[in-house]
Each structure stands twice: as structure tokens, then as C-alpha cells.
Scaffold this active site. Structure first.
Site, PDB file in Angstrom:
ATOM      1  N   CYS A  36      -0.312   4.104   2.284  1.00  0.00           N
ATOM      2  CA  CYS A  36      -0.013   3.891   3.704  1.00  0.00           C
ATOM      3  C   CYS A  36       1.478   4.103   3.992  1.00  0.00           C
ATOM      4  O   CYS A  36       1.840   4.683   5.007  1.00  0.00           O
ATOM      5  CB  CYS A  36      -0.356   2.471   4.134  1.00  0.00           C
ATOM      6  SG  CYS A  36      -1.845   1.789   3.419  1.00  0.00           S
ATOM      7  N   ASP A  37       2.333   3.588   3.127  1.00  0.00           N
ATOM      8  CA  ASP A  37       3.753   3.491   3.486  1.00  0.00           C
ATOM      9  C   ASP A  37       4.688   4.372   2.656  1.00  0.00           C
ATOM     10  O   ASP A  37       5.880   4.471   2.977  1.00  0.00           O
ATOM     11  CB  ASP A  37       4.221   2.028   3.361  1.00  0.00           C
ATOM     12  CG  ASP A  37       3.453   1.120   4.317  1.00  0.00           C
ATOM     13  OD1 ASP A  37       3.057   1.601   5.389  1.00  0.00           O
ATOM     14  OD2 ASP A  37       3.247  -0.067   3.994  1.00  0.00           O
ATOM     15  N   CYS A  62       0.826  -1.205   0.000  1.00  0.00           N
ATOM     16  CA  CYS A  62       0.000   0.000   0.000  1.00  0.00           C
ATOM     17  C   CYS A  62       0.867   1.265   0.000  1.00  0.00           C
ATOM     18  O   CYS A  62       1.441   1.628   1.023  1.00  0.00           O
ATOM     19  CB  CYS A  62      -0.919  -0.010   1.220  1.00  0.00           C
ATOM     20  SG  CYS A  62      -1.906   1.486   1.402  1.00  0.00           S
TER      21      CYS A  62
END
Ligand code: NDP
Length: 311
Positions: free
Chosen positions: A141-142, A138
């Protein structure tokens, strides 16, 4: 009644942000929910590292810690949290029937499905080894952790294209690895990718091995499937964007699913094709796929279950 047969007002299947938020709301509404945590207790967040985009955590929190807090909050209001997997459901009559692998058969007046989706992975040993240490499913997200660095992403669909352009805004260089010589992504996304100068595409190529040491990922070995040639890219992050698979196998034939097997819900609600069965989180959403949106729909499902029971 045998201790293996139970009547519940609200059964929740799945324990990510959607499932636990549904549990918090349902238990506060006195529905005495029972939640089956499933194969991956805590859901997809338990395989990420830091979560910095969930409101209320100004200093960030790790995915596993955050899910433990969700769980404790649900338990505080009386949710019964069970380790176990629901293996079979029958939604053809009410109460609905669910069979779990702990031997219990549950008769449920309402069911909230929050079984999520699983990222598809390449299946490399080294990918597993560096999961959460440079390997991610993701970018939203990261991606932030790789600001100013070089990263690689595999895939040729809309997700890979969108994530590559997102990463290109944060990272120095983004290598996009695709197994064919044209992208599957929509034309608009393709144009975006092709005109982003710090994205370099390796066509006809597949990741062969994630390289790294005790600090995490340091590189990616790719192979051109036409020439057989291998090449090592120096990257700190490797993003896999080859699609997601909704966890809906046990609901096939019971609920209406869309062409990608996500559960269909009535727009603006969490209502499925069966009244009394609600779906929340990634199992019904392939678009946003965020913890906070999953939590939002978990809340909606519990409120709808409560109203369904009192109507
Ligand atoms: P897709 O299934 O569309 O694409 C997956 C990509 O990964 C394909 O390019 C595929 O290659 C590649 N791939 C699959 N398996 C492997 C493998 N084992 N090794 C190497 N490459 C592999 O998934 P997406 O997640 O991109 O999209 C899912 C759906 O969501 C689509 O309908 C998409 O349009 C939609 N979506 C829409 C967005 C938007 O509108 N903004 C954003 C994100 C997704 P190949 O092409 O060769 O099959």
C-alpha cells in the site's frame, strides 16, 4: 416487540471495503442490511494515508476519505449504518442471533462477516506517534511513497521477506530487522532476500524507537539483543511485518477456522461452515489483503446471501 430486539434479513459485521461493498449490493437487492461498524469504523484503511491502488481514483484518495465515500454509497441505497460492536453471536440455529454493545439483540436471516484482520504492531509509543507519517503495516500500500529513499522493515516471516523484496525494487536501501539469526520465511523467499543486494539484514535485533520530527519518520533506533548495542539507522519509512491477527474471537466455536484462526470458506465462494453465514475480506484471506480484493469478496457475499434467501 421490544425496540432492542430486531429482525433483519442481512446483518453485516465490519465496515471496511468488504463490509461496505456487501452493504451496497445487499441494499440494492432490497435486503435492507444493517451494518455494525465495529471498533475501527472504516477498517484498516482509516489508518493509512493515501490510497493510490484502488481503481477509479486516478489522482488517489486518502484512506479515511475513501471509506467515507463507501459509507455514503451504502447509505444512499438504504443501508442502516450503526456505530457499535457485535460482541456475541449464536449461529447454532436460524435466525442467527447477534448481540451488540448498543444493547440490541438482532435476529438475522443471513450474516456477512467482514471484521477484517489487524496488523500486529511492536507496541512502541513512537510507533503509534508516527503511524501514517512514515510508520506503515503494508508495503504494497505505502511502499510507493518511499521511492529512492532508505527504509526499514521488521519481521522474519514470509510477509517481511516478500515486502522487503518489494520495497527493494522501489527504495535505495532496505534494512531488514529480525529478532533471531535466521528467517522464518520459506526457503525460496529467504533466497530472494539474501540475493537482493540493496537489502541489509540486522540479525538478532529489535526496533527500540522510531525517530522523527514534525515531518514524520527520520530514523529507527535498533538494539542487538545479544550484545545490547544500539544503532541509529537513517530511514524515512518504517514497515512493520510481524504478522496479522484475524478478528475472529467471537466466531470461535461457531464457525470453522483454519490453523491461523482465519474463517474457512468454501473455495471460490464466501460460504462458511454454517449455511447462511458468509465471510468476506481479510477475515478469510491472509494472502491478498488488498482493499480491492476485499471489496470483491464483499460483493460475492451479498450476492450469495441474496441467493440463499431466495432459494
Ligand atoms: P509470521 O507469523 O509467519 O511471521 C512473523 C515474523 O515476525 C516472525 O519472523 C517473528 O519472529 C516476527 N515477530 C513476531 N512478533 C514480533 C515482535 N514482537 N518483535 C519482533 N519480531 C516479531 O507472519 P507473516 O505475516 O510473515 O506470515 C503469516 C502467514 O502467511 C504465514 O503462514 C506465511 O507463510 C503466510 N504468507 C505466505 C506468503 C506467500 O506464500 N507468498 C506471503 C505472506 C505470508 P520469529 O521468527 O522469531 O518468531
Amino acid at each position: 416487540m421490544s425496540e432492542n430486539i430486531e429482525n433483519v434479513r442481512c446483518l453485516i459485521i465490519g465496515s471496511g471495503p468488504a463490509g461496505f461493498t456487501a452493504a451496497i449490493y445487499a441494499s440494492r437487492a432490497d435486503l435492507k442490511p444493517v451494518i455494525y461498524q465495529g471498533m475501527q469504523p472504516g477498517g484498516q484503511l482509516t489508518i493509512t494515508t493515501d490510497v493510490d491502488n484502488f481503481p477509479g481514483y486516478p489522482k488517489g484518495i486518502t484512506g479515511p476519505e475513501m471509506m467515507e465515500e463507501f459509507k455514503q454509497q451504502a447509505e444512499r441505497f438504504g443501508t442502516l449504518v450503526r456505530s457499535g460492536v457485535v460482541t456475541r453471536v449464536d449461529f447454532s440455529q436460524r435466525p442467527f442471533i447477534a448481540v451488540a454493545d448498543d444493547g440490541k439483540t438482532i435476529f438475522a436471516e443471513t450474516v456477512i462477516i467482514a471484521t477484517g484482520a489487524s496488523a500486529k504492531w511492536m507496541g512502541l509509543e513512537s510507533e503509534k506517534k508516527f503511524m501514517g507519517m512514515g510508520v506503515s503495516g503494508c508495503a504494497t500500500c505505502d511502499g510507493f511513497f518511499y521511492r529512492g529513499q532508505d527504509v526499514a522493515i521488521v519481521g522474519g516471516g514470509d510477509t517481511a521477506a516478500e515486502e522487503a523484496t518489494y520495497l527493494a525494487k522501489l527504495c535505495k536501501k532496505v534494512y531488514l530487522i529480525h529478532r533471531r539469526n535466521e528467517l522464518r520465511a520459506s526457503k525460496a523467499m529467504q533466497h530472494k532476500v539474501l540475493k537482493t543486494t540493496n537489502i541489509e539484514i540486522f540479525w538478532d535485533s529489535i526496533p527500540e524507537e522510531v525517530l522523527g520530527d514534525s515531518s514524520g519518520v527520520t530514523g529507527l533506533r535498533i538494539r542487538n539483543v545479544k550484545t545490547g548495542e544500539s544503532k541509529d539507522l537513517s530511514v524515512m519509512g518504517f514497515f512493520v511485518a510481524i504478522g496479522h491477527k484475524p478478528n475472529t474471537e467471537i466466531f470461535a466455536g461457531q464457525l470453522e477456522l483454519d490453523e491461523m484462526n482465519y474463517i474457512k470458506t468454501k473455495p471460490g465462494t464466501t460460504q462458511t461452515s454454517v449455511p447462511g453465514v458468509f465471510a468476506s475480506g481479510d477475515v478469510q484471506d491472509h494472502y491478498y489483503r488488498q482493499a480491492v480484493t476485499a471489496a470483491g469478496t464483499g460483493c460475492m457475499a451479498a450476492i450469495e446471501a441474496e441467493r440463499f434467501l431466495s432459494s
